[in-house]
Design a protein around this motif. Sequence first.
Motif, short mmCIF file in Angstrom:
data_model
loop_
_atom_site.label_atom_id
_atom_site.label_comp_id
_atom_site.label_asym_id
_atom_site.label_seq_id
_atom_site.Cartn_x
_atom_site.Cartn_y
_atom_site.Cartn_z
N SER A 204 1.05 -1.05 0.11
CA SER A 204 -0.09 -0.77 0.32
C SER A 204 0.65 1.50 0.07
O SER A 204 1.73 1.32 0.65
CB SER A 204 -1.22 0.07 1.28
N VAL A 205 0.79 2.38 -0.67
CA VAL A 205 1.32 3.58 -0.05
C VAL A 205 -0.36 4.96 -0.06
O VAL A 205 -1.35 4.31 0.04
CB VAL A 205 1.55 4.13 -2.13
N SER A 206 0.90 5.57 0.22
CA SER A 206 -0.14 6.87 0.67
C SER A 206 -1.19 7.01 -0.49
O SER A 206 -1.01 7.00 -2.05
CB SER A 206 1.03 8.15 0.97
N THR A 207 -1.92 7.88 0.00
CA THR A 207 -3.30 8.68 -1.42
C THR A 207 -2.62 9.47 -2.25
O THR A 207 -2.44 8.97 -3.76
CB THR A 207 -4.01 9.40 -0.15
N VAL A 208 -1.56 10.36 -1.74
CA VAL A 208 -1.15 11.31 -3.17
C VAL A 208 0.02 10.43 -3.98
O VAL A 208 -0.62 10.42 -5.10
CB VAL A 208 -0.09 12.36 -2.20
N ARG A 209 0.68 9.18 -3.42
CA ARG A 209 1.16 8.61 -4.23
C ARG A 209 -0.07 7.65 -4.94
O ARG A 209 0.15 6.90 -6.05
CB ARG A 209 2.32 7.14 -3.39
N LYS A 210 -0.95 6.90 -4.96
CA LYS A 210 -1.51 6.07 -5.09
C LYS A 210 -2.85 6.65 -6.11
O LYS A 210 -2.71 5.73 -7.58
CB LYS A 210 -2.45 6.24 -4.56
N TYR A 211 -2.39 7.72 -6.86
CA TYR A 211 -2.81 8.61 -8.17
C TYR A 211 -1.92 8.89 -8.50
O TYR A 211 -2.55 10.40 -9.31
CB TYR A 211 -4.19 8.61 -6.96
N LEU A 212 -1.04 9.13 -8.63
CA LEU A 212 0.33 10.03 -9.05
C LEU A 212 0.86 9.07 -10.59
O LEU A 212 1.28 8.69 -11.04
CB LEU A 212 2.06 10.23 -8.33
N SER A 213 -0.20 7.70 -10.61
CA SER A 213 0.29 6.72 -12.17
C SER A 213 1.33 7.21 -12.31
O SER A 213 2.03 6.42 -11.49
CB SER A 213 -1.07 7.87 -12.80
N LEU A 214 2.24 6.63 -13.23
CA LEU A 214 3.09 6.38 -14.22
C LEU A 214 4.29 7.74 -12.85
O LEU A 214 5.67 7.18 -13.00
CB LEU A 214 3.93 6.76 -15.22
N LEU A 215 3.74 8.76 -12.41
CA LEU A 215 4.58 9.20 -12.14
C LEU A 215 5.27 8.90 -10.37
O LEU A 215 6.31 10.05 -10.47
CB LEU A 215 3.82 10.69 -11.81
N ASP A 216 4.38 7.79 -10.34
CA ASP A 216 4.73 7.61 -9.29
C ASP A 216 6.60 6.11 -9.65
O ASP A 216 7.50 5.59 -8.48
CB ASP A 216 3.88 6.77 -8.37
N LEU A 217 6.30 6.59 -10.37
CA LEU A 217 7.79 5.25 -10.94
C LEU A 217 9.17 5.68 -10.05
O LEU A 217 9.63 5.05 -9.21
CB LEU A 217 8.03 5.52 -11.94
N PRO A 218 9.71 7.07 -10.46
CA PRO A 218 10.88 7.31 -9.51
C PRO A 218 11.15 6.88 -7.91
O PRO A 218 11.68 6.37 -7.09
CB PRO A 218 10.93 8.56 -9.44
N ILE A 219 9.74 7.30 -7.61
CA ILE A 219 10.02 7.22 -5.81
C ILE A 219 9.11 5.39 -5.50
O ILE A 219 10.20 4.81 -4.65
CB ILE A 219 8.62 7.45 -5.01
N THR A 220 8.73 4.67 -6.54
CA THR A 220 8.57 3.06 -6.52
C THR A 220 9.86 2.30 -6.47
O THR A 220 10.41 1.92 -5.56
CB THR A 220 7.70 2.36 -7.57
N TRP A 221 10.78 2.72 -7.54
CA TRP A 221 12.47 2.29 -7.73
C TRP A 221 13.73 2.62 -6.16
O TRP A 221 14.46 1.94 -6.28
CB TRP A 221 13.24 3.42 -8.99
N LEU A 222 13.26 3.65 -5.67
CA LEU A 222 13.90 3.92 -4.35
C LEU A 222 13.53 3.29 -3.13
O LEU A 222 13.75 2.94 -2.16
CB LEU A 222 13.97 5.46 -4.07
N CYS A 223 11.88 2.82 -3.21
CA CYS A 223 11.54 2.23 -2.23
C CYS A 223 11.95 0.51 -1.95
O CYS A 223 11.99 0.29 -3.21
CB CYS A 223 9.84 2.42 -1.91
N LYS A 224 12.09 0.01 -1.45
CA LYS A 224 11.81 -1.51 -0.95
C LYS A 224 11.17 -1.81 -1.08
O LYS A 224 10.33 -1.85 -0.60
CB LYS A 224 12.69 -1.54 0.10
N SER A 225 11.63 -3.48 -2.03
CA SER A 225 10.23 -4.15 -2.68
C SER A 225 11.04 -5.85 -2.71
O SER A 225 12.10 -5.27 -3.46
CB SER A 225 9.42 -3.25 -3.61
N ASP A 226 10.87 -6.50 -2.70
CA ASP A 226 11.03 -7.94 -3.45
C ASP A 226 10.41 -8.49 -4.47
O ASP A 226 11.69 -8.51 -5.49
CB ASP A 226 10.36 -9.43 -2.64
#
Length: 282
Positions: A204-226
């Motif tokens: 899950s992500v914050s409401t702001v990130r949830k509606y950034l569409s592909l603009l959330d990609l840089p943040i996603t890249w930096l966050c840890k995930s498997d």
Amino acid sequence: MLIKNESETVFKPSVNVRALLIIAHPDDECMFFGPAVLRLRQLGARLQVLCLSAGNYYHEGEQRRKELFDSCGVLGIPASQVTIIDNKELPDDPSVVWSTHIVSSLILKQVKESSTNLDCWTHSAVSHSQKFGAAGGIVVRAATLRRILIQILLHAIVILKKVLTFDGRGVSGHANHIAIYRGLSYLASTRTKPNGCCFLALQSVSTVRKYLSLLDLPITWLCKSDFWCITGFEEYCQAKRAMFCHRSQLLWFRYFYLLFSRYMFINTFQVITQREGNLKIQ
């Protein structure tokens, strides 16, 4: 479709993938898990869907059942691989907390049935190899043939079962979503999941990130995930077509969601570990 895999044991395109997607309601499969579902299908996965309610909150259960089958068909999942649970203890209701005991039991039953079917097939194949080696007059001894066959089968089931569902915040905060995560966490904490089974939670992500569409990609890249993946335009259109099968759910804000939600383009997962357990069963 772009893929980033932090853990090489989560998904490998070089081996067969058997996966189970657990959702709470019809439409969860394309609203939240579209990128992962389409990626698994690209890997040639045998993907099963377990839906723990018929989505009968507005007394539209029968219609929503059909919509789920139609949506899964668009996503490449045959109806034979879709199971819908209709249990009065698991109503489609955000105000009802589902029993962890019931949820975990249903999940474990589904996972074991899938694993048992494959184990039976493996045992049958090995038995046939013994008969073939003993009666066929083949130079290769039965024991050698059996070892070779077992190695081939083990390679084919390196990824026996990956179970995908929501995380502890349920993406939208829906109590039914969170209940599934609690059920999986309970199984992980009590070590009752079958060997070779990996539980993955959609982050899950914050409401702001949830509606950034592909603009959330840089943040996603930096966050840890498997494990995470990004859909291209073609896959996005396929997920959108699947959502259009859920005609009973196409209210005005759904169109906004389809345009701007990052979950139509990006899925990120964390492995549910034993440390995340310690849940009191309800």
